[in-house]
Structures are given as structure tokens and as C-alpha cells.
Design a protein around this motif. Sequence first.
Motif, mmCIF file in Angstrom:
data_model
loop_
_atom_site.group_PDB
_atom_site.id
_atom_site.type_symbol
_atom_site.label_atom_id
_atom_site.label_comp_id
_atom_site.label_asym_id
_atom_site.label_seq_id
_atom_site.Cartn_x
_atom_site.Cartn_y
_atom_site.Cartn_z
ATOM 1 N N ILE A 73 0.828 -1.210 0.000
ATOM 2 C CA ILE A 73 0.000 0.000 0.000
ATOM 3 C C ILE A 73 0.864 1.263 0.000
ATOM 4 C CG2 ILE A 73 -1.729 1.347 1.235
ATOM 5 C CD1 ILE A 73 -2.842 -1.285 2.340
ATOM 6 N N ALA A 74 1.763 1.372 0.977
ATOM 7 C CA ALA A 74 2.606 2.574 1.084
ATOM 8 C C ALA A 74 3.492 2.757 -0.155
ATOM 9 C CB ALA A 74 3.457 2.508 2.348
ATOM 10 N N LEU A 132 4.274 1.897 9.592
ATOM 11 C CA LEU A 132 4.449 3.259 10.124
ATOM 12 C C LEU A 132 4.393 4.330 9.043
ATOM 13 C CD1 LEU A 132 7.281 2.651 12.770
ATOM 14 C CD2 LEU A 132 4.816 2.904 13.169
ATOM 15 N N SER A 133 4.834 4.003 7.836
ATOM 16 C CA SER A 133 4.869 5.009 6.774
ATOM 17 C C SER A 133 3.478 5.467 6.357
ATOM 18 C CB SER A 133 5.622 4.457 5.552
ATOM 19 O OG SER A 133 4.970 3.312 5.045
ATOM 20 N N LEU A 134 2.462 4.694 6.731
ATOM 21 C CA LEU A 134 1.090 5.059 6.355
ATOM 22 C C LEU A 134 0.303 5.668 7.510
ATOM 23 C CD1 LEU A 134 0.233 2.020 4.097
ATOM 24 C CD2 LEU A 134 0.165 4.397 3.394
ATOM 25 N N ILE A 332 0.209 -3.937 11.174
ATOM 26 C CA ILE A 332 1.290 -4.317 10.262
ATOM 27 C C ILE A 332 2.635 -4.019 10.921
ATOM 28 C CG2 ILE A 332 2.430 -3.757 8.073
ATOM 29 C CD1 ILE A 332 -0.363 -3.228 6.907
ATOM 30 N N ALA A 333 2.751 -2.838 11.524
ATOM 31 C CA ALA A 333 3.994 -2.483 12.213
ATOM 32 C C ALA A 333 4.303 -3.469 13.336
ATOM 33 C CB ALA A 333 3.899 -1.063 12.762
ATOM 34 N N SER A 334 3.272 -3.866 14.077
ATOM 35 C CA SER A 334 3.496 -4.795 15.193
ATOM 36 C C SER A 334 3.938 -6.168 14.701
ATOM 37 C CB SER A 334 2.222 -4.918 16.042
ATOM 38 O OG SER A 334 1.197 -5.602 15.339
ATOM 39 N N ILE A 335 3.515 -6.540 13.492
ATOM 40 C CA ILE A 335 3.959 -7.811 12.914
ATOM 41 C C ILE A 335 5.470 -7.782 12.672
ATOM 42 C CG2 ILE A 335 3.848 -9.256 10.821
ATOM 43 C CD1 ILE A 335 0.853 -8.552 10.700
ATOM 44 N N LEU A 360 15.386 1.687 9.680
ATOM 45 C CA LEU A 360 14.283 2.545 10.116
ATOM 46 C C LEU A 360 14.564 4.020 9.812
ATOM 47 C CD1 LEU A 360 13.352 0.929 13.569
ATOM 48 C CD2 LEU A 360 12.080 0.781 11.430
ATOM 49 N N THR A 361 15.781 4.460 10.050
ATOM 50 C CA THR A 361 16.113 5.867 9.820
ATOM 51 C C THR A 361 16.039 6.225 8.343
ATOM 52 O OG1 THR A 361 17.609 5.812 11.723
ATOM 53 C CG2 THR A 361 17.836 7.657 10.225
#
Length: 401
Positions: A73-74, A132-134, A332-335, A360-361
Motif C-alpha cells: 500500500i505505502a 508506520l509510513s502510512l 502491520i507495524a506490530s507484525i 528505520l532511519t
Amino acid sequence: MSGKTLQEQLTFKNTVLGVQFLFVAFGATVLVPLLVGIDPAVALFTAGIGTLLFHLITKGQVPVFLGSSFAFIAPIIEATRLYGWPGTLSGIIAVGLVYGIVSTLVKLRGITFVERLFPAVVVGPIILLIGLSLASTAVDMAKTDWAIAVVTLFTAIIVVIFGKKMIKLIPIFIAIAVGYAVALTWGKVDYSAIQNADWLTLPQFTTPKFSWQAILYMVPVAIAPIIEHVGDMYAIGGVCDKNFIEKPGLHRTLLGDGIATALAGFFGGVPNTTYSEVTGAITLTKVTNPFILRVSAITAIVFAFVGKISGFLKTIPQAVLGGIMLLLFGMIASIGIKTMIDSRTNMAETRNQVIVSIVLTVGIGGAIISYGTFSLAGIGLAATVGIILNLILPKTKEEDK
């Protein structure tokens, strides 16, 4: 293949079960195209065709339904902004080709080689980035009407936590239904898309346009869903008490997934993936006949040509979708975190801390590498950096075991 003939398998019971399994995957399948701004009918069509192709390539042995992948998606939203939707489609086709390459590697070198190339310390933070990006997109859609978004969000939470049996497997479907009903009651649904839609119509297919930039942007994102695919094959094999990694073989299931994704790109659809919701439904119902999932696929294709269905889906308010996304993208992030925990990634190791930190950065910071017409950015760049760091940074003796 099953020893039964088509006539023997095409019973009323199997047909009803096939339609039921489609509805388990329906919410997620149509949510992705709605979020990236394409006709949901295209996604239904490519999911159906892709599932049938998957079954053909895997000799009809694996009870799987392929639907729209959340992992993309993102990247799709950003790639479409940068290179346009036709260009992004060339990236989706290339993702399918990556599946084919990995399929060949699995056949030649075995699954261990792929797991060493894409370990959890790389895949985990990439999945984190995808979610996180979404986050800002979810908030922007939810704030169009916070009341409706919150009702939708809490419905999804209640279903996920307290739902039983089949109900627990369709939180997106139920949450959208409740959110839509509330919006309808409050007079906040625009019916024009339904009124303007014909009963029978062709999905709004799009022709791909070759774009190196979009290909380079999308291809690295394939890492996470490929690893997820392996886990799904183990899961569905456990439910069916069969080893699908060996027979028909992981190389065949990966190839089936890849060809389905490439085909989706050719028609203007989103990448496909195996659905854990369907695996859960199979676990509950004990229905392991792959033929039933082929009925689901054919039903999806039929639905794709019913214009009123696509019209109805387009009337779902942004706030309803936003409410779902607030939970979905966080999940999704938690996965990503769960992936590292399950693989027992040692975050006390400085090497692992470095890989996760830089991935991540680079991903969240919006880093871009450009040279002439070439550019690599976002999740794609972060994934590439993670793979390179994993290959060049020395491991401790304990990690090499």
C-alpha cells in the motif's frame, strides 16, 4: 489434484462454501484498491484469475486464495505520486518476476539460502516501515469525520479481541459494514457512484508503462511478502496435515504467487498474496478441499463485472476507511516486531542494532539516492540497505550457529 471429477465436486454445498470463503477475504481484497485509488473491480478480477493460476501451477494441491497485499500500500501510493499509476504497474510486474527468481533459487539452493539472505533482522524493520509510513494517511482519512472513524475502529477492535469462530476472521468486513451503517444513518453517504454504475460493466483496466525508477522503487519491497509467503505455506500445511513445502514444493507456490502478481500488474491491479484469514477459516471449518477456493476465485471474477458492486464500494466514506487504517497499519507495524521476536533476533547484539536502526532511519527519514534518471528511495532503499548491511557486517559466532 483431487481424484473426483468436476461434476462430482461442483455441488451446492461446495459452491456455498466457496462464496463464504470469498467473503472472508473480501474486505481485505477490496480495501487495498480503495486506499490506493483504483477500481476495486480490477482487484477482484486479478485476485480471481491469480488464484486460478496459482492452483494450476501448484497442481491444485494447496487450498489458497490470493488477495490484495497490504505490504504494498505505502510503496504504491508513493510510487504513483512519483511515477504515475501506469509506471507503478511496471514495478508491480517486476515484483512478480522477483518471486520467480526467488522460486528458482529455492529450487536450486533450498529455502535455507533465502532465509539467510533475508533474515528477520532485515525483514522485521521493513515490515515496521510498511506500517508506520502510512500512519499519517490513516489519520488524514480518519479526521474527515472522527466520530465515524472511531466507531469503525472500535468495531474492528471488538471483533478482533472478542469475536468467535468465523466472526473473528472478518473484522475488516464487519467494521466497514458498521461504519457504513452509521454514516448512512447520519446522512453522510454519497450514492452517486451506485446510481451512475451499470449493472454489468468491464473493470477499469490500466495499461502498464515501463519505468525503471518505479521498478527499482518497488522491487525491494517484495522481500517482506516473500518471507510471509513461506510462513503461510507452513501454516496452511499444518492445518491440512500436509507438507506443501515439499509437495508441490515451495518453488511452485512462490512461482504461482509471482505470476499472479505479475498478471495483476498487466491488468492494472495490485500485488496478490496468500491470506491468513482464509487459512484461519480453513482451520475453523476443517474444509481443506482446494476446489472450494477455486469456486471463491470464480465468484470474485463474476463480482468484478457487476458494476453496482464496484459502485457501492466507492461510496464507502473516507472516515470509515480511515478508522480501519488506524488499526490495520499499526497491526502491520506490530507484525514487524513479532517477526523479530519469533525468530529470537538478539537485539543485544550491536550488529543487529545497527541494521535495524539504519533501516528505520533511512525509511522514515525519506532518504533518496539519485544518479541521472536513476533514483531509489523510501522502503525500497531501506530494504536494499538492510540486505547489504546484513551481508557485509560480521556476525558473532553465536549468530552463525
